[in-house]
Design a protein around this motif. Sequence first.
Motif, mmCIF file in Angstrom:
data_model
loop_
_atom_site.group_PDB
_atom_site.id
_atom_site.type_symbol
_atom_site.label_atom_id
_atom_site.label_comp_id
_atom_site.label_asym_id
_atom_site.label_seq_id
_atom_site.Cartn_x
_atom_site.Cartn_y
_atom_site.Cartn_z
ATOM 1 N N LEU A 73 27.583 -0.640 21.293
ATOM 2 C CA LEU A 73 27.295 0.752 20.998
ATOM 3 C C LEU A 73 27.106 1.627 22.236
ATOM 4 N N PRO A 74 26.360 1.183 23.272
ATOM 5 C CA PRO A 74 26.172 2.061 24.442
ATOM 6 C C PRO A 74 27.485 2.489 25.092
ATOM 7 N N TRP A 75 28.465 1.565 25.130
ATOM 8 C CA TRP A 75 29.747 1.898 25.758
ATOM 9 C C TRP A 75 30.532 2.886 24.906
ATOM 10 N N TYR A 76 30.565 2.670 23.591
ATOM 11 C CA TYR A 76 31.283 3.598 22.713
ATOM 12 C C TYR A 76 30.639 4.978 22.767
ATOM 13 N N THR A 77 29.296 4.996 22.772
ATOM 14 C CA THR A 77 28.565 6.261 22.775
ATOM 15 C C THR A 77 28.874 7.062 24.031
ATOM 16 N N THR A 78 28.824 6.381 25.169
ATOM 17 C CA THR A 78 29.112 7.049 26.439
ATOM 18 C C THR A 78 30.519 7.609 26.448
ATOM 19 N N PHE A 79 31.471 6.810 25.964
ATOM 20 C CA PHE A 79 32.868 7.245 25.931
ATOM 21 C C PHE A 79 33.036 8.490 25.059
ATOM 22 N N LEU A 80 32.517 8.435 23.823
ATOM 23 C CA LEU A 80 32.695 9.551 22.897
ATOM 24 C C LEU A 80 31.928 10.785 23.368
ATOM 25 N N ASN A 81 30.746 10.578 23.921
ATOM 26 C CA ASN A 81 29.961 11.704 24.407
ATOM 27 C C ASN A 81 30.696 12.433 25.523
ATOM 28 N N ASN A 82 31.256 11.662 26.450
ATOM 29 C CA ASN A 82 32.024 12.261 27.540
ATOM 30 C C ASN A 82 33.303 12.916 27.026
ATOM 31 N N MET A 83 33.927 12.273 26.047
ATOM 32 C CA MET A 83 35.181 12.794 25.516
ATOM 33 C C MET A 83 34.989 14.147 24.831
ATOM 34 N N PHE A 84 33.877 14.283 24.101
ATOM 35 C CA PHE A 84 33.675 15.498 23.318
ATOM 36 C C PHE A 84 32.892 16.586 24.057
ATOM 37 N N THR A 85 32.503 16.333 25.315
ATOM 38 C CA THR A 85 31.815 17.354 26.096
ATOM 39 C C THR A 85 32.759 18.538 26.305
ATOM 40 N N LEU A 91 31.528 17.936 16.728
ATOM 41 C CA LEU A 91 31.891 16.577 17.140
ATOM 42 C C LEU A 91 30.797 15.993 18.028
ATOM 43 N N GLN A 92 30.236 16.815 18.903
ATOM 44 C CA GLN A 92 29.142 16.357 19.762
ATOM 45 C C GLN A 92 27.921 15.999 18.914
ATOM 46 N N ASN A 93 27.651 16.817 17.902
ATOM 47 C CA ASN A 93 26.514 16.542 17.019
ATOM 48 C C ASN A 93 26.724 15.247 16.244
ATOM 49 N N PHE A 94 27.966 15.026 15.793
ATOM 50 C CA PHE A 94 28.238 13.845 14.985
ATOM 51 C C PHE A 94 28.024 12.566 15.775
ATOM 52 N N VAL A 95 28.397 12.557 17.042
ATOM 53 C CA VAL A 95 28.220 11.358 17.869
ATOM 54 C C VAL A 95 26.755 10.935 17.881
ATOM 55 N N ARG A 96 25.856 11.901 17.997
ATOM 56 C CA ARG A 96 24.430 11.576 18.018
ATOM 57 C C ARG A 96 23.970 11.012 16.666
ATOM 58 N N THR A 97 24.482 11.591 15.584
ATOM 59 C CA THR A 97 24.143 11.078 14.258
ATOM 60 C C THR A 97 24.714 9.678 14.079
ATOM 61 N N TRP A 98 25.937 9.494 14.512
ATOM 62 C CA TRP A 98 26.637 8.213 14.394
ATOM 63 C C TRP A 98 25.867 7.110 15.104
ATOM 64 N N VAL A 99 25.341 7.417 16.296
ATOM 65 C CA VAL A 99 24.585 6.435 17.071
ATOM 66 C C VAL A 99 23.371 5.945 16.288
ATOM 67 N N SER A 100 22.649 6.890 15.685
ATOM 68 C CA SER A 100 21.432 6.522 14.964
ATOM 69 C C SER A 100 21.742 5.644 13.754
ATOM 70 N N GLU A 101 22.920 5.830 13.164
ATOM 71 C CA GLU A 101 23.280 5.061 11.970
ATOM 72 C C GLU A 101 23.865 3.691 12.318
ATOM 73 N N GLU A 102 24.565 3.603 13.438
ATOM 74 C CA GLU A 102 25.196 2.346 13.834
ATOM 75 C C GLU A 102 24.203 1.353 14.432
ATOM 76 N N ASP A 103 23.123 1.873 14.982
ATOM 77 C CA ASP A 103 22.208 1.057 15.770
ATOM 78 C C ASP A 103 21.687 -0.173 15.036
ATOM 79 N N GLN A 104 21.392 -0.024 13.751
ATOM 80 C CA GLN A 104 20.764 -1.146 13.063
ATOM 81 C C GLN A 104 21.752 -2.208 12.554
ATOM 82 N N HIS A 105 23.056 -1.927 12.606
ATOM 83 C CA HIS A 105 24.018 -2.915 12.119
ATOM 84 C C HIS A 105 23.967 -4.203 12.946
ATOM 85 N N ALA A 106 24.012 -4.050 14.267
ATOM 86 C CA ALA A 106 23.978 -5.233 15.135
ATOM 87 C C ALA A 106 22.664 -5.991 14.957
#
Length: 292
Positions: A73-85, A91-106
């Motif tokens: 997750l940290p690598w995907y987050t960094t990539f998408l955050n940089n991509m959507f800057t 899209l920037q807002n969604f990345v932050r929401t996505w992170v919070s939802e994906e975190d508990q899967h692992a």
Amino acid sequence: MNTIKNKDLEQKIMNLYLRHQKQSESMEWNFYEYMPWDKGQSFSTLPYDKSQNTLPRELITAIETSMLTELNLPWYTTFLNNMFTGSLEPLQNFVRTWVSEEDQHASALETYLILTRNADPKDLTVVKKEILTTGWDSVLSEPLSSMVYTSLQELGTVVFYRNIAKYAEKYDSGLSDLLLRIAKDESSHYAFYNQVVDAHLELNPDLIVHVWPVIKNFKMPGGSLSDFDDRMKIIQKAGYGPDEYVNQVLEVLIKRWKIAKLEPATPEGKEAQINILKYLEKIKRINARLKK
């Protein structure tokens, strides 16, 4: 040719984001509720042994590989955050929401494997370190390409979890329930990304030039594992392989985005459209031959 920036598109994507936010709030869950806590035992008093496994190898491999993919997750987050800057704000807002939802899967998948003694905690530590130190590099350099990629990746994950959950039912119904619950999150993410791509293509069919390279070169993010290909061969027995990717992921999205019906105006757009449709037929023929 960059992602379109106009008020109509931004409003449409904002509406999609707000819908996702509202849906997420109604779907909130805690992975602790799905864990078989009564099966937990101290590894100090009862050391791990492979004979304690209760699941077949292909199912253990599927869960472990999913856990490792989610762990990146940290690598995907960094990539998408940089991509959507500097891109569309939703899209920037969604990345932050996505992170919070994906975190508990692992966390859910790792905790399940350890509690049920279907994995050696020491071995998990080794492979976790491997994938986190290897990281994840993407050749994608444009926001729309990233959303095409995440559409394929998220739908692939949805199909993966649903198919593996069906296979797991005869071994552990609780595990099946967990996988289906994770699939619900992934389905929500897929819906957002694929609708954003759809919105772009509706506004400008020539943006299909960003779709073709992603489809042609697509690989799941877990591919950074040194034994990823071997893992996927094992996982096929549990219900996810090349056939499922082509028929339940790639073909679904090509139809969803109405690729065959788009009317690109540029030669590059028309060529990309032809290439995508030819590629789908080619890969279906290859899969058919491999099954014989």
